[in-house]
Design a protein around this motif. Structure first.
Motif, PDB file in Angstrom:
ATOM      1  N   LEU A 127      27.349  -5.262 -11.811  1.00 44.05           N
ATOM      2  CA  LEU A 127      26.159  -5.822 -12.450  1.00 44.05           C
ATOM      3  C   LEU A 127      26.319  -7.338 -12.564  1.00 44.05           C
ATOM      4  O   LEU A 127      27.387  -7.826 -12.938  1.00 44.05           O
ATOM      5  CB  LEU A 127      26.003  -5.207 -13.845  1.00 44.05           C
ATOM      6  N   THR A 128      25.265  -8.067 -12.246  1.00 45.30           N
ATOM      7  CA  THR A 128      25.286  -9.517 -12.458  1.00 45.30           C
ATOM      8  C   THR A 128      24.079  -9.892 -13.318  1.00 45.30           C
ATOM      9  O   THR A 128      22.939  -9.579 -12.964  1.00 45.30           O
ATOM     10  CB  THR A 128      25.206 -10.281 -11.117  1.00 45.30           C
ATOM     11  N   CYS A 129      24.334 -10.524 -14.454  1.00 42.84           N
ATOM     12  CA  CYS A 129      23.256 -10.964 -15.350  1.00 42.84           C
ATOM     13  C   CYS A 129      23.848 -11.846 -16.444  1.00 42.84           C
ATOM     14  O   CYS A 129      25.044 -12.138 -16.414  1.00 42.84           O
ATOM     15  CB  CYS A 129      22.511  -9.764 -15.965  1.00 42.84           C
ATOM     16  N   THR A 130      23.037 -12.256 -17.395  1.00 44.63           N
ATOM     17  CA  THR A 130      23.598 -13.020 -18.510  1.00 44.63           C
ATOM     18  C   THR A 130      24.353 -12.042 -19.433  1.00 44.63           C
ATOM     19  O   THR A 130      23.997 -10.861 -19.500  1.00 44.63           O
ATOM     20  CB  THR A 130      22.495 -13.711 -19.338  1.00 44.63           C
ATOM     21  N   PRO A 131      25.367 -12.521 -20.126  1.00 44.79           N
ATOM     22  CA  PRO A 131      26.127 -11.623 -21.009  1.00 44.79           C
ATOM     23  C   PRO A 131      25.250 -10.981 -22.078  1.00 44.79           C
ATOM     24  O   PRO A 131      25.410  -9.799 -22.391  1.00 44.79           O
ATOM     25  CB  PRO A 131      27.187 -12.538 -21.632  1.00 44.79           C
ATOM     26  N   SER A 132      24.293 -11.747 -22.629  1.00 43.53           N
ATOM     27  CA  SER A 132      23.477 -11.163 -23.688  1.00 43.53           C
ATOM     28  C   SER A 132      22.586 -10.049 -23.129  1.00 43.53           C
ATOM     29  O   SER A 132      22.364  -9.041 -23.784  1.00 43.53           O
ATOM     30  CB  SER A 132      22.644 -12.223 -24.406  1.00 43.53           C
ATOM     31  N   SER A 148      31.715 -15.175 -25.843  1.00 41.58           N
ATOM     32  CA  SER A 148      33.017 -15.225 -26.510  1.00 41.58           C
ATOM     33  C   SER A 148      33.883 -14.029 -26.110  1.00 41.58           C
ATOM     34  O   SER A 148      33.406 -13.083 -25.487  1.00 41.58           O
ATOM     35  CB  SER A 148      32.798 -15.195 -28.018  1.00 41.58           C
ATOM     36  N   GLU A 149      35.152 -14.081 -26.521  1.00 38.65           N
ATOM     37  CA  GLU A 149      36.055 -12.947 -26.279  1.00 38.65           C
ATOM     38  C   GLU A 149      35.580 -11.694 -26.994  1.00 38.65           C
ATOM     39  O   GLU A 149      35.684 -10.593 -26.472  1.00 38.65           O
ATOM     40  CB  GLU A 149      37.474 -13.287 -26.740  1.00 38.65           C
ATOM     41  N   SER A 150      35.044 -11.869 -28.211  1.00 38.54           N
ATOM     42  CA  SER A 150      34.607 -10.673 -28.942  1.00 38.54           C
ATOM     43  C   SER A 150      33.400 -10.043 -28.245  1.00 38.54           C
ATOM     44  O   SER A 150      33.247  -8.827 -28.208  1.00 38.54           O
ATOM     45  CB  SER A 150      34.283 -11.005 -30.394  1.00 38.54           C
ATOM     46  N   MET A 151      32.578 -10.906 -27.634  1.00 36.23           N
ATOM     47  CA  MET A 151      31.431 -10.382 -26.898  1.00 36.23           C
ATOM     48  C   MET A 151      31.918  -9.645 -25.649  1.00 36.23           C
ATOM     49  O   MET A 151      31.385  -8.606 -25.279  1.00 36.23           O
ATOM     50  CB  MET A 151      30.514 -11.526 -26.505  1.00 36.23           C
ATOM     51  N   ARG A 152      32.974 -10.190 -25.031  1.00 29.71           N
ATOM     52  CA  ARG A 152      33.532  -9.503 -23.861  1.00 29.71           C
ATOM     53  C   ARG A 152      34.016  -8.109 -24.258  1.00 29.71           C
ATOM     54  O   ARG A 152      33.730  -7.109 -23.580  1.00 29.71           O
ATOM     55  CB  ARG A 152      34.696 -10.298 -23.269  1.00 29.71           C
ATOM     56  N   ALA A 153      34.729  -8.036 -25.380  1.00 26.56           N
ATOM     57  CA  ALA A 153      35.253  -6.753 -25.838  1.00 26.56           C
ATOM     58  C   ALA A 153      34.094  -5.769 -26.061  1.00 26.56           C
ATOM     59  O   ALA A 153      34.173  -4.595 -25.684  1.00 26.56           O
ATOM     60  CB  ALA A 153      36.044  -6.944 -27.119  1.00 26.56           C
TER      61      ALA A 153
END
Lengths: 432, 143
Positions: free
Chosen positions: A178-183, A215-220
């Motif tokens: 998947l490619t998109c914005t993280p949000s 952020s890292e927490s968003m990655r998690a």
């Protein structure tokens, strides 16, 4: 998996030689073909033949976003217009848009660097990549598209939005990447959950997220909810679009594709280069672009570089994810916003004083922008419905200008702190 | 005949109403009736006071956003069905009430309805024509 072992893992001495040769060539090219650069070089008394090693790059002039606007639309062109095959621009919400004009060679280069990016997360010809970056003038969609095609993977060019359809496609076609914005990835995760989709049962295994800070927490969070590995990717329209730097499988720092895009860190106040590890303003020079090469573009992003060896085997310098800005630009849902734009809108409205403050929060997965505006006697009414109308009116005007929805909240006069010099306009509560 | 209402903008934050009330207290402003309209972010304190001009001035001095607007004060014998009578009269005449609040005098058994209209002049004419007693600013001061 390393897409271009020769260049990505080149011994650093060989890489420096390659960069030196390329810098000499690009300095000559812009000096001879771009009047804007000729006059910039001349003003500093520097000639292309003064470049003997890559370190001589510090002799060259900077390019700013304002410079790019001044020469809009074709002023940075270093080739014949007939050789340009595609044009992209920034959204231009803060003035004239920045133009990136690509030759076929540039498009091929774009495909290469995006192929490197996707390969870092293990994408191969066997993959099905759902490309949910917006297609169009925005560089995200087509940049990723060219990389997917270069690898030979299957591309689903679904573009942004239409969440229900995204989920259907993902399930029906078995997208693996998947490619998109993280949000947006988190938004998909939540919407999918509501639809009863068990992402652990889907073939989706990797995602490439960029165009906004995270952020890292968003990655998690993304990794846990979508059951994928999430990679940070970086790029900017002024340089090429996505494909300037990307995280390898270590998911730590972002390798810059420095054989094409040479990064420097400078002191934003003095313009002097800073050593590895020190934080400063990120500057890029395109070493190989043909259409609109750029010399020492000042990104106004703050980060640092490291040339410590990476366990992945790539030798390319790594940058930390962006740590801040030298100006007051905000990125809300992928759109660049300057407080000055909000001021412009407020000044034009009758009865509104440009006393405002911006509050940015991440609610759930979406960036929320709240604009506090001080009440004035002209705005005030004893009737709540009129106050609410005013708020909606300001919101609509802001939306027209910013292209992003914000929530306006009227506050008491003088409740927004005035400070000497630069007002404290922004409270960013996102933990990035 | 109308009376002046004072409206004060208050953010929904602890202490804001107290701050406004303390200004009124320190300046010996006599409040005859009040109501607060609130949204999630702010409230509007609306008051009928003994001296509207002075009240405006002292609140402004203290940094509050203040406005005056005309209200109609109808005095009627206090009884059941009063609100219905007034509202249905306005409905019948096609006159829109924005909002209303009331004051009841226990001694004289009179009720005073303060009414805010979109078209105050039309409302004044209607009440006068129908023989309602509208209070003057001086009369309101004395209640």
């Amino acid at each position: 998996m390393i897409w271009d072992e020769k260049h990505e893992s080149m011994p650093r001495t060989g890489l420096r030689e390659l960069q030196t040769e390329r810098l000499k060539a690009i300095a000559r090219k812009v000096y001879d073909n771009v009047p804007f650069y000729k006059s910039k070089f001349d003003a500093l008394g520097v000639k292309p033949e003064d470049i003997n090693t890559i370190d001589d790059i510090a002799k060259l002039p900077f390019t700013t976003k304002d410079d790019m606007r001044d020469v809009f639309p074709y002023g940075l062109l270093a080739c014949d217009l007939k050789d340009i095959v595609e044009i992209h621009t920034s959204s231009g919400t803060t003035g004239k848009p920045v133009v990136d004009a690509y030759t076929q060679g540039d498009i091929d280069l774009w495909g290469e660097v995006m192929a490197r990016t996707l390969s870092m997360g293990g994408v191969t010809a066997d993959d099905i990549v759902q490309n949910a970056y917006g297609y169009g003038l925005f560089t995200g969609g087509l940049g990723a598209h060219y990389g997917i095609r270069r690898i030979g993977a299957t591309c689903i060019p679904i573009s942004g939005g239409n969440t229900k359809r995204q989920l259907d496609m993902m399930r029906d076609f078995g997208s693996t990447a998947l490619t998109c914005t993280p949000s947006y990835s988190l938004y998909l995760a939540e919407a999918g959950k509501e639809e009863g989709i068990d992402f652990s049962k889907l073939p989706l295994r990797v995602g490439f997220f960029g165009a906004e800070p995270w952020s890292e927490s968003m990655r998690a969070d993304i990794q846990a909810k979508l059951h994928i590995k999430a990679y940070d990717i970086f790029g900017l329209t002024e340089i090429i679009g996505p494909g300037v730097a990307a995280e390898c499988e270590c998911q730590d720092l972002l390798h810059v594709f420095e054989d094409h895009f040479y990064p420097e860190i400078i002191n934003p106040d003095t313009g002097k280069p800073l050593p590895d590890g020190e934080k400063g303003e990120l500057v890029f020079t395109t070493l190989t672009k043909e259409g609109t090469p750029v010399i020492r573009y000042r990104t106004r992003d703050i980060t640092y570089l490291t040339r410590e060896p990476c366990p992945c085997g790539r030798t390319a310098v790594r940058m930390h994810r962006i740590l801040g800005r030298t100006d007051d630009m905000l990125i809300i849902r992928g759109v660049n916003i300057f407080p000055s734009q909000i001021e412009q809108v407020l000044i034009k409205m009758e009865g509104v004083e440009p006393h405002y403050q911006l509050l940015v929060e991440r609610k759930g997965n979406l960036d929320c922008l709240e604009v506090l505006v001080e009440m004035t006697e002209d705005l005030f009414s004893d009737e709540l419905k009129r106050l609410e109308q005013k708020e909606r009116e300001i919101e609509d005007k802001l939306r027209d200008s910013l292209l992003v929805h914000s929530k306006v909240k009227l506050v008491e006069p003088k409740s927004i702190p005035r400070s000497e010099g630069k007002a404290k306009r922004i409270i960013d509560k996102r933990s990035i | 005949m109308t009376v002046q209402q004072i409206s004060v903008f208050l953010e929904n934050k602890a202490g804001r109403l107290a701050a406004a009330a303390s200004v009124l207290k320190n300046n010996a402003v006599n409040i005859r009736a009040l109501t607060i309209a609130e949204s999630s972010n702010y409230g509007v304190l609306r008051m009928i006071v003994s001296d509207p001009d002075k009240t405006m001035a002292v609140l402004k001095d203290a940094g509050f956003t203040v406005k005056q607007n005309p209200m109609i004060a109808v005095e009627i014998d206090d009884r059941e069905g009063l609100l219905f009578d007034i509202v249905s009269l306005c409905d019948a005449e096609g006159i829109n009430i924005e909002y209303t609040y009331s004051y009841v005098e226990t001694a004289s058994k009179k009720a005073i309805l303060f009414l805010r209209f979109e078209d105050t002049d039309a409302a004044v004419q209607m009440f006068t024509r129908r023989g309602y007693k509208l209070l003057s600013p001086d009369e309101v001061c004395k209640i």
